[in-house]
Design a protein around this motif. Structure first.
Motif, mmCIF file in Angstrom:
data_model
loop_
_atom_site.group_PDB
_atom_site.id
_atom_site.type_symbol
_atom_site.label_atom_id
_atom_site.label_comp_id
_atom_site.label_asym_id
_atom_site.label_seq_id
_atom_site.Cartn_x
_atom_site.Cartn_y
_atom_site.Cartn_z
ATOM 1 N N PRO A 50 0.793 -1.228 0.000
ATOM 2 C CA PRO A 50 0.000 0.000 0.000
ATOM 3 C C PRO A 50 0.826 1.279 0.000
ATOM 4 O O PRO A 50 1.715 1.457 0.833
ATOM 5 N N ILE A 51 0.503 2.172 -0.946
ATOM 6 C CA ILE A 51 1.104 3.503 -0.982
ATOM 7 C C ILE A 51 0.037 4.580 -1.204
ATOM 8 O O ILE A 51 0.358 5.743 -1.395
ATOM 9 N N GLY A 52 -1.240 4.189 -1.186
ATOM 10 C CA GLY A 52 -2.338 5.122 -1.389
ATOM 11 C C GLY A 52 -2.849 5.188 -2.807
ATOM 12 O O GLY A 52 -3.789 5.935 -3.097
ATOM 13 N N ALA A 53 -2.285 4.402 -3.717
ATOM 14 C CA ALA A 53 -2.663 4.481 -5.131
ATOM 15 C C ALA A 53 -4.094 4.036 -5.369
ATOM 16 O O ALA A 53 -4.839 4.681 -6.145
ATOM 17 N N VAL A 54 -4.531 2.934 -4.760
ATOM 18 C CA VAL A 54 -5.883 2.433 -5.027
ATOM 19 C C VAL A 54 -6.925 3.363 -4.431
ATOM 20 O O VAL A 54 -7.987 3.593 -5.025
ATOM 21 N N GLU A 55 -6.646 3.912 -3.246
ATOM 22 C CA GLU A 55 -7.568 4.869 -2.647
ATOM 23 C C GLU A 55 -7.646 6.135 -3.500
ATOM 24 O O GLU A 55 -8.728 6.713 -3.685
ATOM 25 N N ALA A 56 -6.495 6.592 -4.010
ATOM 26 C CA ALA A 56 -6.477 7.793 -4.840
ATOM 27 C C ALA A 56 -7.288 7.607 -6.121
ATOM 28 O O ALA A 56 -8.042 8.500 -6.525
ATOM 29 N N LEU A 57 -7.144 6.437 -6.754
ATOM 30 C CA LEU A 57 -7.925 6.175 -7.963
ATOM 31 C C LEU A 57 -9.424 6.184 -7.663
ATOM 32 O O LEU A 57 -10.223 6.723 -8.433
ATOM 33 N N GLY A 58 -9.797 5.570 -6.546
ATOM 34 C CA GLY A 58 -11.208 5.564 -6.169
ATOM 35 C C GLY A 58 -11.755 6.961 -5.960
ATOM 36 O O GLY A 58 -12.866 7.289 -6.390
ATOM 37 N N MET A 59 -10.961 7.823 -5.301
ATOM 38 C CA MET A 59 -11.429 9.179 -5.042
ATOM 39 C C MET A 59 -11.334 10.071 -6.270
ATOM 40 O O MET A 59 -12.147 10.987 -6.439
ATOM 41 N N ASP A 60 -10.351 9.838 -7.141
ATOM 42 C CA ASP A 60 -10.333 10.552 -8.425
ATOM 43 C C ASP A 60 -11.648 10.328 -9.165
ATOM 44 O O ASP A 60 -12.271 11.264 -9.686
ATOM 45 N N LEU A 118 -14.745 12.980 -10.061
ATOM 46 C CA LEU A 118 -15.227 13.202 -11.426
ATOM 47 C C LEU A 118 -16.731 12.958 -11.528
ATOM 48 O O LEU A 118 -17.442 13.677 -12.237
ATOM 49 N N VAL A 119 -17.204 11.952 -10.830
ATOM 50 C CA VAL A 119 -18.636 11.659 -10.822
ATOM 51 C C VAL A 119 -19.419 12.802 -10.197
ATOM 52 O O VAL A 119 -20.431 13.267 -10.739
ATOM 53 N N GLN A 120 -18.967 13.295 -9.053
ATOM 54 C CA GLN A 120 -19.743 14.286 -8.306
ATOM 55 C C GLN A 120 -19.570 15.708 -8.827
ATOM 56 O O GLN A 120 -20.533 16.488 -8.833
ATOM 57 N N PHE A 121 -18.337 16.040 -9.239
ATOM 58 C CA PHE A 121 -18.042 17.440 -9.541
ATOM 59 C C PHE A 121 -17.557 17.682 -10.971
ATOM 60 O O PHE A 121 -17.430 18.830 -11.387
ATOM 61 N N GLY A 122 -17.235 16.612 -11.688
ATOM 62 C CA GLY A 122 -16.730 16.766 -13.039
ATOM 63 C C GLY A 122 -15.255 17.074 -13.122
ATOM 64 O O GLY A 122 -14.688 17.145 -14.217
ATOM 65 N N VAL A 123 -14.609 17.262 -11.966
ATOM 66 C CA VAL A 123 -13.168 17.522 -11.895
ATOM 67 C C VAL A 123 -12.599 16.778 -10.696
ATOM 68 O O VAL A 123 -13.327 16.458 -9.749
ATOM 69 N N VAL A 124 -11.296 16.508 -10.745
ATOM 70 C CA VAL A 124 -10.602 15.961 -9.583
ATOM 71 C C VAL A 124 -10.230 17.130 -8.687
ATOM 72 O O VAL A 124 -9.578 18.084 -9.138
ATOM 73 N N THR A 125 -10.645 17.084 -7.443
ATOM 74 C CA THR A 125 -10.545 18.263 -6.576
ATOM 75 C C THR A 125 -9.169 18.469 -5.961
ATOM 76 O O THR A 125 -8.865 19.560 -5.488
ATOM 77 N N ARG A 126 -8.348 17.406 -5.903
ATOM 78 C CA ARG A 126 -7.032 17.538 -5.280
ATOM 79 C C ARG A 126 -6.146 16.389 -5.709
ATOM 80 O O ARG A 126 -6.610 15.448 -6.364
ATOM 81 N N ASP A 127 -4.877 16.450 -5.343
ATOM 82 C CA ASP A 127 -3.956 15.356 -5.629
ATOM 83 C C ASP A 127 -4.152 14.292 -4.558
ATOM 84 O O ASP A 127 -3.520 14.303 -3.504
ATOM 85 N N TRP A 128 -5.060 13.356 -4.840
ATOM 86 C CA TRP A 128 -5.390 12.339 -3.845
ATOM 87 C C TRP A 128 -4.213 11.398 -3.582
ATOM 88 O O TRP A 128 -4.045 10.908 -2.459
ATOM 89 N N LEU A 129 -3.378 11.142 -4.578
ATOM 90 C CA LEU A 129 -2.230 10.267 -4.369
ATOM 91 C C LEU A 129 -1.266 10.869 -3.354
ATOM 92 O O LEU A 129 -0.772 10.171 -2.462
ATOM 93 N N ALA A 130 -1.003 12.174 -3.467
ATOM 94 C CA ALA A 130 -0.118 12.828 -2.500
ATOM 95 C C ALA A 130 -0.722 12.770 -1.100
ATOM 96 O O ALA A 130 -0.017 12.512 -0.109
ATOM 97 N N GLY A 131 -2.029 12.986 -1.013
ATOM 98 C CA GLY A 131 -2.683 12.967 0.288
ATOM 99 C C GLY A 131 -2.673 11.598 0.935
ATOM 100 O O GLY A 131 -2.285 11.445 2.103
ATOM 101 N N TYR A 132 -3.105 10.598 0.179
ATOM 102 C CA TYR A 132 -3.119 9.249 0.732
ATOM 103 C C TYR A 132 -1.702 8.726 0.949
ATOM 104 O O TYR A 132 -1.445 7.977 1.898
ATOM 105 N N GLY A 133 -0.776 9.109 0.072
ATOM 106 C CA GLY A 133 0.607 8.674 0.252
ATOM 107 C C GLY A 133 1.185 9.148 1.562
ATOM 108 O O GLY A 133 1.903 8.403 2.260
#
Length: 530
Positions: A381-391, A395-410
């Motif tokens: 685990p390095i946060g990649a799967v969680e980041a993909l899920g939140m990306d 996109l579903v909710q807002f049409g854009v990725v709101t932040r760098d989820w990989l950096a956050g989860y990492g």
């Protein structure tokens, strides 16, 4: 009169809540007044926005592989009861061209808990057990470190991680080679935290609850899994047995980083905690399961799990993470599911799974949209799967990725993989006191939780042996009666160091030894037997 006034106020409020909220000529209100207030959200999601999010998944996956160098991953998405996307990326094992596809089988680690919860929900639905059935009723030999709690702790308590067992209790026993029965029987020695008002994540607590449901069903857990979930859903690549996973030709090997490069170095064998972490599955199979959950227990028009038995599992049962600030949302746990609120106000169901020896998995479901995504990978685990899920969720909710989820989860994951031990990063004393004669330390020491710890003298050096398989740890002298060793196993991060301190009863004879690495539950002290 007060009661009548309350009734009238309630009736008036109910009427207001179901009235159209928009006057003629005003813009449409994003809140659907036909939806009950607890389910209402001001976030409007169009079908086209969901379509666009799904279309971006291949690029998101390829970008994640490029950023992280993870060997492979698989993704599936369900929408309104159908699998609308399933694909694989990368390779099953580094050094080969064996491509990952939607049928590649991965060890899903703690996603097993959510599957297990739906299996128990099935048994609750048919009346075999209830969520409030005491574990002791069907596992009369099972005990915790309090007689009253032993007789009252329920299957639901175990699946909500509120039994009082401390975080990850029993995991270190599994690392040493103890089987499921041996681990569960030794949990009686662990000092408990507060019962039913404290969340502490425990693989073997949940396993005890699952085994109680299996015992009530007069079968073993792996067989029950097949009968009530995998077969009815057509999950032909899914199993709760390690031997089935290792026998699949199309399976993903686990990978860890070694000097910056991924290697297939270890193989996790998780049968001891199968209900909590031992399931293997594919992206396609996980999609079938998500579809059933999101449809309230229905699949392909057939009832698989009773809706009223599934509902407690996928709704909040305990606070898992209190709010950090007045404006912060709290997080909750159901029975085997994380239950949260996304930034849009929509409820999410989710779980992550991880093996430090080489697996990371995640799912995110948004029930109000009938939508779910599973991401499976073959790397630690390095946060990649969680980041993909939140990306995808962004996109579903807002049409854009709101932040760098990989950096956050990492950043969240990094401390979890850091080496442990009070001597990490330190150098041995320059003028260390000499050790005593090796035979003064050699002998058999004991405590009830871990059993016998043997210190052997081998050619002037000392070796520590522990567990049913006599796992070996070579001791290195540090200072005086203090030694060290490098821990190994799923719960030992690379670079960890354990301090081993002998206490001398007589001048040259140790009567006890304290092992830092095995003290997480307070059982790191072993007393000499001979």
């Amino acid at each position: 009169m007060q009661a009548l006034r309350l009734i009238l106020l309630t009736a008036t409020a109910s009427a207001i809540l179901t009235m159209p909220l928009v006057a003629a000529g005003q813009p449409a209100n994003p809140i659907d007044p036909s939806v009950s207030p607890p389910e209402a959200t001001a976030n409007v999601v169009s079908p086209a926005q969901i379509d666009a999010a799904i279309a971006k998944l291949p690029d998101l996956a390829k970008d994640m592989l490029a950023r992280t160098h993870i060997p492979g991953l698989a993704i599936s998405v369900v929408r309104d009861g159908r699998t609308v996307y399933a694909d694989g990326f990368g390779v099953r094992r580094v050094g080969t061209t064996d491509a990952v596809n939607a049928d590649t089988v991965f060890q899903i680690a703690s996603l097993s808990k959510s599957l297990a919860a739906t299996m128990v929900a099935h048994q609750v639905g048919i009346g075999t057990v209830a969520w409030d059935t005491p574990v002791h009723k069907y596992l009369p030999w099972f005990a915790l470190n309090d007689p009253w709690i032993t007789t009252h702790v329920t299957i639901g308590d175990m699946f909500a991680h509120r039994s009082g067992l401390p975080d990850h209790a029993g995991d270190e026993l599994e690392d040493l080679g103890y089987d499921r029965d041996q681990v569960l029987r030794r949990l009686r020695f662990v000092r408990l935290h507060s019962f039913r008002d404290e969340y502490a994540y425990t693989n073997f607590g949940l396993t005890a609850g699952a085994d109680a449901a299996a015992a009530a069903s007069h079968t073993d857990w792996a067989t029950l899994s097949e009968q009530v979930l995998y077969a009815p859903l057509g999950m032909t690549s899914t199993s709760s047995r390690y031997k089935d996973f290792i026998g699949r030709p199309n399976r993903a090997a686990g990978h860890v980083l070694v000097n910056g490069t991924y290697e297939a170095k270890y193989q996790r064998e998780p049968d001891a905690q199968s209900p909590a972490g031992g399931v293997s599955s594919s992206a396609n199979d996980m999609a079938r399961w998500m579809s059933m959950v999101l449809q309230g227990g229905m699949f392909d028009g057939k009832r698989v799990v009773a809706a009223n038995a599934l509902l407690p599992a996928i709704t909040a049962q305990i606070v898992s993470a209190p709010s950090q600030a007045p404006a912060a949302r709290a997080s909750f746990y159901g029975y085997g599911f994380n239950v949260g609120t996304l930034a849009s106000g929509r409820v999410s169901l989710s779980h992550s799974g991880a093996f430090a020896l080489g697996a990371a998995t995640n799912f995110v479901m948004i029930p109000s949209l009938g939508l779910g995504i599973t991401v499976l990978s073959n790397a630690a685990p390095i946060g990649a799967v969680e980041a993909l899920g939140m990306d995808f969720a962004d996109l579903v909710q807002f049409g854009v990725v709101t932040r760098d989820w990989l950096a956050g989860y990492g950043a969240l994951m990094k401390p979890m993989s850091a080496p442990t031990g009070s001597l990490v990063g330190k150098s041995a004393p320059e003028h260390a006191a000499p050790a005593r004669r090796p035979d003064g330390y050699a002998g058999t020491y004991h405590n009830d939780y871990f059993g016998d710890l043997v210190v052997e003298q081998r050619g002037g050096s000392l070796v520590l042996l522990l567990g049913p398989k006599h796992t070996e740890y070579k001791l290195a002298h540090w200072d005086g009666d203090v030694f060290t060793f490098a821990p190994s196993g799923e719960n030992a991060n690379d670079g960890s160091i354990s301090k081993v301190t002998f206490t001398m009863k007589a001048r040259d004879h140790a009567d006890k030894v304290d092992v830092e690495f095995f003290d997480s539950t307070g059982w790191g002290t072993f007393v000499r037997r001979q």
